[in-house]
Design a protein around this motif. Structure first.
Motif, PDB file in Angstrom:
ATOM      1  N   ALA A  64       0.815  -1.219   0.000  1.00  0.00           N
ATOM      2  CA  ALA A  64       0.000   0.000   0.000  1.00  0.00           C
ATOM      3  C   ALA A  64       0.850   1.272   0.000  1.00  0.00           C
ATOM      4  O   ALA A  64       0.351   2.350  -0.348  1.00  0.00           O
ATOM      5  CB  ALA A  64      -0.926   0.002   1.215  1.00  0.00           C
ATOM      6  N   ARG A  65       2.107   1.163   0.403  1.00  0.00           N
ATOM      7  CA  ARG A  65       2.970   2.343   0.463  1.00  0.00           C
ATOM      8  C   ARG A  65       3.179   2.931  -0.928  1.00  0.00           C
ATOM      9  O   ARG A  65       3.250   2.211  -1.922  1.00  0.00           O
ATOM     10  CB  ARG A  65       4.346   1.980   1.026  1.00  0.00           C
ATOM     11  CG  ARG A  65       4.417   1.847   2.519  1.00  0.00           C
ATOM     12  CD  ARG A  65       5.809   1.415   2.948  1.00  0.00           C
ATOM     13  NE  ARG A  65       6.828   2.347   2.474  1.00  0.00           N
ATOM     14  CZ  ARG A  65       8.123   2.040   2.358  1.00  0.00           C
ATOM     15  NH1 ARG A  65       8.547   0.826   2.653  1.00  0.00           N
ATOM     16  NH2 ARG A  65       8.975   2.950   1.943  1.00  0.00           N
ATOM     17  N   PRO A  66       3.312   4.252  -1.019  1.00  0.00           N
ATOM     18  CA  PRO A  66       3.643   4.853  -2.313  1.00  0.00           C
ATOM     19  C   PRO A  66       5.004   4.340  -2.785  1.00  0.00           C
ATOM     20  O   PRO A  66       5.872   4.023  -1.958  1.00  0.00           O
ATOM     21  CB  PRO A  66       3.709   6.360  -2.013  1.00  0.00           C
ATOM     22  CG  PRO A  66       2.987   6.530  -0.717  1.00  0.00           C
ATOM     23  CD  PRO A  66       3.194   5.267   0.040  1.00  0.00           C
ATOM     24  N   VAL A 119       8.295   8.576   4.725  1.00  0.00           N
ATOM     25  CA  VAL A 119       7.763   8.674   6.089  1.00  0.00           C
ATOM     26  C   VAL A 119       6.970   7.423   6.458  1.00  0.00           C
ATOM     27  O   VAL A 119       6.856   7.069   7.642  1.00  0.00           O
ATOM     28  CB  VAL A 119       6.903   9.947   6.255  1.00  0.00           C
ATOM     29  CG1 VAL A 119       5.510   9.745   5.674  1.00  0.00           C
ATOM     30  CG2 VAL A 119       6.798  10.345   7.719  1.00  0.00           C
ATOM     31  N   ALA A 120       6.456   6.720   5.451  1.00  0.00           N
ATOM     32  CA  ALA A 120       5.729   5.478   5.706  1.00  0.00           C
ATOM     33  C   ALA A 120       6.656   4.284   5.881  1.00  0.00           C
ATOM     34  O   ALA A 120       6.188   3.180   6.186  1.00  0.00           O
ATOM     35  CB  ALA A 120       4.744   5.197   4.569  1.00  0.00           C
ATOM     36  N   TRP A 132      12.807   3.398   8.739  1.00  0.00           N
ATOM     37  CA  TRP A 132      13.478   4.700   8.669  1.00  0.00           C
ATOM     38  C   TRP A 132      12.911   5.640   9.735  1.00  0.00           C
ATOM     39  O   TRP A 132      13.670   6.344  10.414  1.00  0.00           O
ATOM     40  CB  TRP A 132      13.300   5.329   7.286  1.00  0.00           C
ATOM     41  CG  TRP A 132      13.994   6.656   7.176  1.00  0.00           C
ATOM     42  CD1 TRP A 132      15.294   6.886   6.813  1.00  0.00           C
ATOM     43  CD2 TRP A 132      13.436   7.949   7.493  1.00  0.00           C
ATOM     44  NE1 TRP A 132      15.588   8.227   6.879  1.00  0.00           N
ATOM     45  CE2 TRP A 132      14.474   8.899   7.290  1.00  0.00           C
ATOM     46  CE3 TRP A 132      12.195   8.397   7.911  1.00  0.00           C
ATOM     47  CZ2 TRP A 132      14.276  10.276   7.492  1.00  0.00           C
ATOM     48  CZ3 TRP A 132      11.996   9.743   8.125  1.00  0.00           C
ATOM     49  CH2 TRP A 132      13.027  10.676   7.917  1.00  0.00           C
ATOM     50  N   LEU A 133      11.589   5.643   9.888  1.00  0.00           N
ATOM     51  CA  LEU A 133      10.957   6.545  10.841  1.00  0.00           C
ATOM     52  C   LEU A 133      11.400   6.205  12.272  1.00  0.00           C
ATOM     53  O   LEU A 133      11.645   7.117  13.081  1.00  0.00           O
ATOM     54  CB  LEU A 133       9.433   6.441  10.720  1.00  0.00           C
ATOM     55  CG  LEU A 133       8.607   7.442  11.541  1.00  0.00           C
ATOM     56  CD1 LEU A 133       8.945   8.871  11.154  1.00  0.00           C
ATOM     57  CD2 LEU A 133       7.108   7.181  11.337  1.00  0.00           C
ATOM     58  N   MET A 153      -1.445   6.512   6.284  1.00  0.00           N
ATOM     59  CA  MET A 153      -0.988   6.058   4.969  1.00  0.00           C
ATOM     60  C   MET A 153      -1.967   5.061   4.371  1.00  0.00           C
ATOM     61  O   MET A 153      -2.295   5.129   3.178  1.00  0.00           O
ATOM     62  CB  MET A 153       0.404   5.438   5.077  1.00  0.00           C
ATOM     63  CG  MET A 153       1.032   5.072   3.715  1.00  0.00           C
ATOM     64  SD  MET A 153       0.430   3.516   3.001  1.00  0.00           S
ATOM     65  CE  MET A 153       1.211   2.328   4.098  1.00  0.00           C
ATOM     66  N   LEU A 154      -2.454   4.124   5.188  1.00  0.00           N
ATOM     67  CA  LEU A 154      -3.394   3.129   4.676  1.00  0.00           C
ATOM     68  C   LEU A 154      -4.703   3.778   4.244  1.00  0.00           C
ATOM     69  O   LEU A 154      -5.291   3.388   3.227  1.00  0.00           O
ATOM     70  CB  LEU A 154      -3.661   2.069   5.745  1.00  0.00           C
ATOM     71  CG  LEU A 154      -2.495   1.135   6.066  1.00  0.00           C
ATOM     72  CD1 LEU A 154      -2.853   0.213   7.233  1.00  0.00           C
ATOM     73  CD2 LEU A 154      -2.089   0.310   4.856  1.00  0.00           C
ATOM     74  N   GLN A 155      -5.162   4.773   5.001  1.00  0.00           N
ATOM     75  CA  GLN A 155      -6.388   5.476   4.621  1.00  0.00           C
ATOM     76  C   GLN A 155      -6.185   6.227   3.314  1.00  0.00           C
ATOM     77  O   GLN A 155      -7.059   6.223   2.437  1.00  0.00           O
ATOM     78  CB  GLN A 155      -6.797   6.454   5.724  1.00  0.00           C
ATOM     79  CG  GLN A 155      -8.166   7.064   5.540  1.00  0.00           C
ATOM     80  CD  GLN A 155      -9.279   6.037   5.588  1.00  0.00           C
ATOM     81  OE1 GLN A 155      -9.356   5.218   6.494  1.00  0.00           O
ATOM     82  NE2 GLN A 155     -10.145   6.060   4.584  1.00  0.00           N
ATOM     83  N   ALA A 156      -5.021   6.861   3.169  1.00  0.00           N
ATOM     84  CA  ALA A 156      -4.714   7.577   1.925  1.00  0.00           C
ATOM     85  C   ALA A 156      -4.646   6.608   0.748  1.00  0.00           C
ATOM     86  O   ALA A 156      -5.117   6.913  -0.360  1.00  0.00           O
ATOM     87  CB  ALA A 156      -3.394   8.329   2.069  1.00  0.00           C
TER      88      ALA A 156
END
Length: 250
Positions: A133-135, A179-180, A184-185, A210-213
């Motif tokens: 799901a991550r960009p 950021v997702a 790293w975060l 992120m998942l909602q986006a």
């Protein structure tokens, strides 16, 4: 009024219940099993199991859903078999109780194995869904994205950092991809000496945002994985309900 029903416990003690009490208790226990099935159905209705979903994740989730639905049936059949042993007046009481106890013990182990397996499948699917799901990080964009994210987060602390990270997680570009990245975060927040409890809360906020986006994006594959990841809460609740049925039925 009907006479109370005597139940002999494994330790030799007796429990007495009226028929009405027993019926109410049995109905309540069956209600827990029905709740597990309804939660699996709620997951299926909210998830996107179309061809936009990676086949390996789809198979994991279908298998987990099937396991959760089968677990109460396994427990129910074992309880019925145990009751049949206890009612068999052709056997001595000790023999009846031994067979019933073995039936329940075997079923308890089997149902635990089934639900532990479902939990594992859900955990694996959850991790895979999040990554899917991550960009996507465009080639060569990571350096600039790192600079942009740090510029925003360096200026924030505590709850302000949570708000800033939440806004960044809505983006579908390289900044959103970075950021997702939970690894790293985590390292970034460690370098900033963010309190571990606050850091964990920020990661949950970023994850959910992120998942909602993704679920609301224009990318069909991100929509499928985002929606399905958000729906997993129903499967996790279904496992809890199935374990509750296991405890009360066996």
């Amino acid at each position: 009024m009907s006479d109370p029903i005597k139940t002999t416990n494994p330790d030799g003690t007796a429990t007495y219940q009226s028929m009405g009490d027993r019926d109410i208790a049995a109905e309540a226990v069956q209600g827990v099993a029905k709740a597990a099935v309804k939660l699996v159905d709620a997951f299926s209705n909210a998830a996107d199991m179309s061809a936009n979903m990676p086949a390996d994740i789809r198979e994991l989730l279908r298998s987990a859903s099937s396991d959760i639905k089968n677990a109460p049936d396994t427990a129910f059949r074992a309880k019925a078999a145990a009751d049949k042993h206890l009612a068999n007046d052709m056997l001595y009481p000790a023999g009846r109780e031994r067979l019933a106890k073995q039936e329940i013990g075997d079923a308890m182990a089997k149902v635990t194995e089934i639900l532990d397996g479902a939990d594992t499948k859900i955990d694996v699917a959850d991790a895979l869904l999040y990554q899917a799901a991550r960009p996507a990080m465009p080639a060569g964009a990571d350096v600039a994205a790192r600079s942009d994210v740090k510029m925003v987060l360096d200026a924030a602390n505590g709850l302000d950092m949570a708000d800033s990270a939440k806004e960044l997680a809505k983006r579908s570009d390289a900044v959103g991809a970075l950021v997702a990245d939970q690894g790293w975060l985590s390292l970034y927040m460690q370098s900033r000496k963010v309190d571990p409890r606050t850091a964990d809360a920020i990661k949950v906020i970023v994850r959910n945002e992120m998942l909602q986006a993704a679920a609301e994006s224009d990318d069909p594959k991100r929509v499928a994985t985002g929606r399905t990841a958000l729906a997993l809460v129903n499967l996790r609740k279904a496992v809890i309900a199935a374990r509750g049925y296991q405890r009360n039925a066996l």
